[in-house]
Design a protein around this motif. Structure first.
Motif, PDB file in Angstrom:
ATOM      1  N   TRP A 170     104.862  82.623 -65.558  1.00 34.31           N
ATOM      2  CA  TRP A 170     105.610  82.859 -64.310  1.00 34.31           C
ATOM      3  C   TRP A 170     106.253  81.539 -63.857  1.00 34.31           C
ATOM      4  CZ3 TRP A 170     108.090  85.297 -60.802  1.00 34.31           C
ATOM      5  CH2 TRP A 170     107.896  85.174 -59.418  1.00 34.31           C
TER       6      TRP A 170
ATOM      7  N   LYS B 120     101.746  99.811 -64.761  1.00 33.35           N
ATOM      8  CA  LYS B 120     102.341  98.675 -64.035  1.00 33.35           C
ATOM      9  C   LYS B 120     102.187  97.366 -64.798  1.00 33.35           C
ATOM     10  CE  LYS B 120     101.384 100.809 -59.577  1.00 33.35           C
ATOM     11  NZ  LYS B 120     100.684 100.689 -58.286  1.00 33.35           N
ATOM     12  N   ASP B 121     101.043  97.202 -65.502  1.00 34.79           N
ATOM     13  CA  ASP B 121     100.811  95.941 -66.206  1.00 34.79           C
ATOM     14  C   ASP B 121     101.835  95.772 -67.324  1.00 34.79           C
ATOM     15  OD1 ASP B 121      98.413  94.146 -68.002  1.00 34.79           O
ATOM     16  OD2 ASP B 121      99.039  93.742 -65.947  1.00 34.79           O
TER      17      ASP B 121
ATOM     18  N   LYS C  66     105.113  94.866 -65.749  1.00 35.03           N
ATOM     19  CA  LYS C  66     105.061  93.447 -65.341  1.00 35.03           C
ATOM     20  C   LYS C  66     105.338  92.552 -66.538  1.00 35.03           C
ATOM     21  CE  LYS C  66     101.280  91.616 -65.438  1.00 35.03           C
ATOM     22  NZ  LYS C  66     100.512  90.472 -65.954  1.00 35.03           N
TER      23      LYS C  66
ATOM     24  N   LEU D 105     108.351  93.267 -58.973  1.00 33.28           N
ATOM     25  CA  LEU D 105     107.084  92.522 -58.994  1.00 33.28           C
ATOM     26  C   LEU D 105     106.454  92.539 -57.599  1.00 33.28           C
ATOM     27  CD1 LEU D 105     108.007  89.431 -61.230  1.00 33.28           C
ATOM     28  CD2 LEU D 105     106.534  91.376 -61.844  1.00 33.28           C
TER      29      LEU D 105
ATOM     30  N   TYR E 151     102.670  91.130 -56.908  1.00 24.94           N
ATOM     31  CA  TYR E 151     102.471  90.060 -57.886  1.00 24.94           C
ATOM     32  C   TYR E 151     102.546  88.685 -57.229  1.00 24.94           C
ATOM     33  CZ  TYR E 151     103.014  87.167 -62.041  1.00 24.94           C
ATOM     34  OH  TYR E 151     102.840  86.208 -63.015  1.00 24.94           O
TER      35      TYR E 151
END
Ligand SMILES: CN(C(=O)[C@H](Cc1cnc[nH]1)NC(=O)OCc1ccccc1)[C@@H](Cc1ccccc1)C(=O)N[C@@H](Cc1c[nH]c2ccccc12)C(=O)NO
Ligand SMILES: [Zn+2]
Length: 328
Positions: free
Chosen positions: A15, A257-258, A261, A295, A300
């Motif tokens: 990130w 969702k993971d 992401k 996100l 997140y």
């Protein structure tokens, strides 16, 4: 049939928060001159994408310089509509962007509200639909723009809301989705516009949430990314159009969702910051906003909460006293 998808390489990109802030703060300056020129004809929207994205990851701190509000004023037309840049024609798309930016800056009361209301209501046709400008192209995108724009100004009662809803209902397909006009095929972006408009009007009772939820969940591919229609490639911006629609319908848990992401993080530009439409492409403010917004919906890191209906920070939507309908 070989399912069209992209292959994510194993190493998940880390990130790049600081680099995304740099990318967004430098946008519009010389470093992105070519981009801002390519987007010149969309500049008002580009400002909305860049400022909203920065607000989300920079703890609500965006340049409040008067120059932003001066730019908005330079795009204002006597009819009450706004153009994408000075010297261009007014259009409902950019009128929405101008109102969205003004709300971010907490300066919406300085807008010529009555003139904007008059511009938007004049674009509504007898069947309840809206055209984007005086050239008369009808599209459910413009229904969303009209309802979002007026509700942000607390003037939703100035149009024929019942007829606007009737038109959107007439664009509902058997697969539960919505198209741009009656009979047009379902499309992720237009579903977001129609579900968003019904959410603003408090009429989500008209949506077949299970059938549409299933169609939306079908957009997720093995890469984790979401596409806008069957057989299309995944694209970060559909992370927003499709995932925010699932969120409004209370069925966001119907996708992984993971995996989503991971697809979004894989689309980061680890050099200069920003997000592209899919891994390996050039980043742009449009995909940067919609990647960060998706996100945010997954809570997140420290990204500020976003409202799934308006694609604006929840803090701004609650300051305006707006409560768009959400199904649980
Ligand atoms: C004009 N646009 C498009 O056609 C994009 C192009 C694209 C990006 N990734 C795949 N294709 N398509 C797009 O936005 O489609 C999604 C969509 C379509 C219809 C309604 C809503 C969303 C993009 C700009 C763009 C051009 C080229 C590359 C990247 C961004 C664009 O401005 N889209 C508009 C989509 C849009 C139109 N009307 C709306 C009303 C409400 C919300 C969004 C929109 C937007 O997000 N405005 O804030
Ligand atoms: Zn895209």
């Amino acid at each position: 049939m070989l399912q069209k998808d992209v292959k994510l390489d194993k190493t998940c990109k880390t990130w790049q928060l600081e680099k995304h802030i740099d990318f967004l703060q430098s946008f519009g300056k010389e470093r992105h001159q070519y981009e801002s020129s390519m987007m010149e004809f969309l500049r008002m929207s580009g400002m909305y994408w860049g400022l909203t994205a920065l607000y989300l990851i920079n703890d609500g701190n965006i340049p409040k310089e008067d120059e932003i509000f001066e730019f908005i004023k330079s795009c204002e037309h006597s009819c009450g509509g706004y153009s994408p840049a000075p010297g261009h024609d007014p259009h409902l798309l950019y009128t929405l962007s101008a109102v969205q930016i003004s709300c971010l800056l907490n300066r919406e009361l300085e807008l010529p509200i009555e003139k904007i209301v008059s511009y938007v209501s004049k674009l509504q046709k007898d069947d309840g639909s809206f055209t984007g400008d005086k050239w008369g192209e009808v599209d459910t995108r413009y229904s969303f723009c009209a309802l979002a724009c007026l509700s942000l100004l607390s003037k939703l009662n100035e149009i024929d809301l019942a007829k606007a809803i009737d038109f959107i209902k007439s664009c509902q397909n058997f697969d539960g989705g919505f198209g741009s006009r009656p009979g047009a095929e379902s499309h992720g972006g237009l579903i977001y516009c129609c579900v968003g408009a019904l959410s603003i009007a408090g009429r989500l009772d008209l949506v077949d949430a299970d059938t549409l939820g299933w169609w939306l969940a079908e957009r997720q591919l093995p890469s984790g990314g979401l596409n806008g229609r069957p057989e299309k490639l995944p694209d970060v911006c559909y992370s927003w159009w499709v995932f925010s629609s699932l969120n409004i319908l209370g069925r966001d848990h119907w996708i992984d969702k993971d995996e989503l992401k991971n697809f979004i993080l894989a689309s980061q530009d680890t050099e200069g910051g920003g997000f592209s439409d899919r891994p390996g492409d050039e980043p742009d403010p449009f995909h940067t906003l919609f990647g960060l917004a998706a996100l945010s919906l997954m809570s997140y890191d420290k990204i500020l909460p976003i409202d799934p209906t308006y694609c604006m920070p929840k803090s701004v939507i609650s300051r305006l006293g707006l409560k768009p309908q959400i199904l649980s």
